[in-house]
Write a protein that holds these residues in place. Sequence first.
Motif, mmCIF file in Angstrom:
data_model
loop_
_atom_site.group_PDB
_atom_site.id
_atom_site.type_symbol
_atom_site.label_atom_id
_atom_site.label_comp_id
_atom_site.label_asym_id
_atom_site.label_seq_id
_atom_site.Cartn_x
_atom_site.Cartn_y
_atom_site.Cartn_z
ATOM 1 N N PRO A 166 8.298 5.384 54.813
ATOM 2 C CA PRO A 166 9.676 6.271 54.859
ATOM 3 C C PRO A 166 10.802 5.319 55.505
ATOM 4 O O PRO A 166 11.840 5.367 55.285
ATOM 5 C CB PRO A 166 9.249 7.350 55.900
ATOM 6 C CG PRO A 166 7.670 7.608 55.393
ATOM 7 C CD PRO A 166 7.354 6.157 55.235
ATOM 8 N N HIS A 193 14.445 3.781 53.689
ATOM 9 C CA HIS A 193 15.369 4.180 54.321
ATOM 10 C C HIS A 193 16.370 3.105 54.684
ATOM 11 O O HIS A 193 17.499 2.906 54.198
ATOM 12 C CB HIS A 193 15.217 5.113 55.601
ATOM 13 C CG HIS A 193 16.361 5.554 56.419
ATOM 14 N ND1 HIS A 193 17.261 6.359 55.736
ATOM 15 C CD2 HIS A 193 16.752 5.173 57.688
ATOM 16 C CE1 HIS A 193 18.272 6.475 56.614
ATOM 17 N NE2 HIS A 193 18.081 5.905 57.861
ATOM 18 N N PHE A 212 17.346 5.228 51.053
ATOM 19 C CA PHE A 212 16.950 6.413 50.756
ATOM 20 C C PHE A 212 17.029 7.385 51.817
ATOM 21 O O PHE A 212 16.887 6.894 53.070
ATOM 22 C CB PHE A 212 15.591 6.416 49.993
ATOM 23 C CG PHE A 212 15.298 6.228 48.641
ATOM 24 C CD1 PHE A 212 15.657 6.799 47.644
ATOM 25 C CD2 PHE A 212 15.118 4.576 48.414
ATOM 26 C CE1 PHE A 212 15.250 6.419 46.248
ATOM 27 C CE2 PHE A 212 14.963 4.246 46.982
ATOM 28 C CZ PHE A 212 15.062 5.126 46.060
ATOM 29 N N LEU A 245 15.983 9.512 54.980
ATOM 30 C CA LEU A 245 14.857 9.486 55.815
ATOM 31 C C LEU A 245 13.931 10.652 55.538
ATOM 32 O O LEU A 245 14.337 11.949 55.665
ATOM 33 C CB LEU A 245 15.061 9.027 57.295
ATOM 34 C CG LEU A 245 13.767 8.860 58.227
ATOM 35 C CD1 LEU A 245 12.921 7.729 57.892
ATOM 36 C CD2 LEU A 245 14.365 8.890 59.445
ATOM 37 N N ASP A 246 12.519 10.332 55.224
ATOM 38 C CA ASP A 246 11.897 11.626 54.718
ATOM 39 C C ASP A 246 11.311 12.230 56.022
ATOM 40 O O ASP A 246 10.109 12.022 56.409
ATOM 41 C CB ASP A 246 10.660 11.237 53.861
ATOM 42 C CG ASP A 246 9.792 12.579 53.258
ATOM 43 O OD1 ASP A 246 10.044 13.394 53.869
ATOM 44 O OD2 ASP A 246 9.434 12.362 52.277
ATOM 45 N N GLN A 247 12.061 13.007 56.919
ATOM 46 C CA GLN A 247 11.675 13.639 58.052
ATOM 47 C C GLN A 247 10.371 14.497 57.839
ATOM 48 O O GLN A 247 9.595 14.590 58.888
ATOM 49 C CB GLN A 247 12.610 14.382 58.949
ATOM 50 C CG GLN A 247 13.864 13.670 58.961
ATOM 51 C CD GLN A 247 13.692 12.668 60.266
ATOM 52 O OE1 GLN A 247 12.624 12.642 60.886
ATOM 53 N NE2 GLN A 247 14.580 12.057 60.842
ATOM 54 N N ASP A 248 10.081 15.295 56.894
ATOM 55 C CA ASP A 248 8.984 15.936 56.851
ATOM 56 C C ASP A 248 7.660 15.270 56.623
ATOM 57 O O ASP A 248 6.936 15.722 57.342
ATOM 58 C CB ASP A 248 9.180 17.014 55.594
ATOM 59 C CG ASP A 248 10.176 18.154 55.535
ATOM 60 O OD1 ASP A 248 10.581 18.472 56.849
ATOM 61 O OD2 ASP A 248 10.519 18.600 54.538
ATOM 62 N N ARG A 249 7.886 14.221 55.865
ATOM 63 C CA ARG A 249 6.530 13.387 55.872
ATOM 64 C C ARG A 249 6.175 12.801 56.953
ATOM 65 O O ARG A 249 5.049 12.782 57.515
ATOM 66 C CB ARG A 249 6.964 12.354 54.764
ATOM 67 C CG ARG A 249 5.817 11.293 54.496
ATOM 68 C CD ARG A 249 6.476 10.324 53.102
ATOM 69 N NE ARG A 249 5.380 9.350 52.923
ATOM 70 C CZ ARG A 249 5.772 8.322 52.170
ATOM 71 N NH1 ARG A 249 6.892 8.331 51.360
ATOM 72 N NH2 ARG A 249 4.801 7.366 51.923
#
Length: 207
Positions: free
Chosen positions: A110, A114, A119, A121-125
Motif C-alpha cells: 500500500p 502510494h 495511488f 493510500l489504502d487505509q482500510d487495507r
Amino acid sequence: MPDVRIFGTVISTYTRIVQIAYEESGLSHETIATAAQSPQNRHPFGKVPVVEIDGLELIESVAIAQYIDNAHNSAALQPSTSAARAVMDKWIAVANSYLFPLFENGLVMPWIMHRLSGFPLDQDRIERALPQISRALGFLEAEIAKDGAWTAQEFTLADVFLYPIVRGLQLTPQGKVGIEQCDALCEWMHSCEKRHSIAATRWEIEN
C-alpha cells in the motif's frame, strides 16, 4: 564480466535477499532490472529474481541462496549441526510463508503504490492488517528475548531472509513505530546493518 547476473525488480525484497547472499560470498554480480510480469522475465510463475550462475539458470530464492553459500562460500552462512540448521530453516520458512505475505500485503505494498505510483493510500487495507502485524512483531520480539531465536547462530541465511522482510516493514510509518517498540528486534537490525552485505544492497528509498 560479473560472475552472476540477477534478473529482478530493483525494489524487490527477494532480489535483495539474493544480492546479500552474493555480497557475503564475494562474487561479483550484476542486477538487471526486470519487471516480474514482463515478457523478459523467465520465471515460469512470474516471480523474481531469476539468476544466471555457473551455467545454471536458477529460480526461487531459497535454492539460489543455498547454492551460492554451498558452492561459493563454504557454507559459511549455514550452521554445522543438523539441529542448528533446522532452526535456521524454520526461520526462513516463517519469513517466507508468514511474515513476508503479511507485511508485504498489509503495509509495504500500500505504501509503495502510494509513494511511487501516486495511488491513494489504502487505509482500510492497512487497518485490517495492523493487528496481525503487531502480533507478528510481538512474536519475533518474544522469541529473540527468550533464547536468541535465529540470532543465536550468529549471522546465517535466516538473517539474510529476515532482514530485508523486516526492513521493508520498517520503511512504512506504522511499521517503524511498531518495530521501535521491540528492543531486541531493533538490536538485531542494528547488528545486521553493520555488515558490508547489508550496507552494499541498500534500496534507494533508504538513502
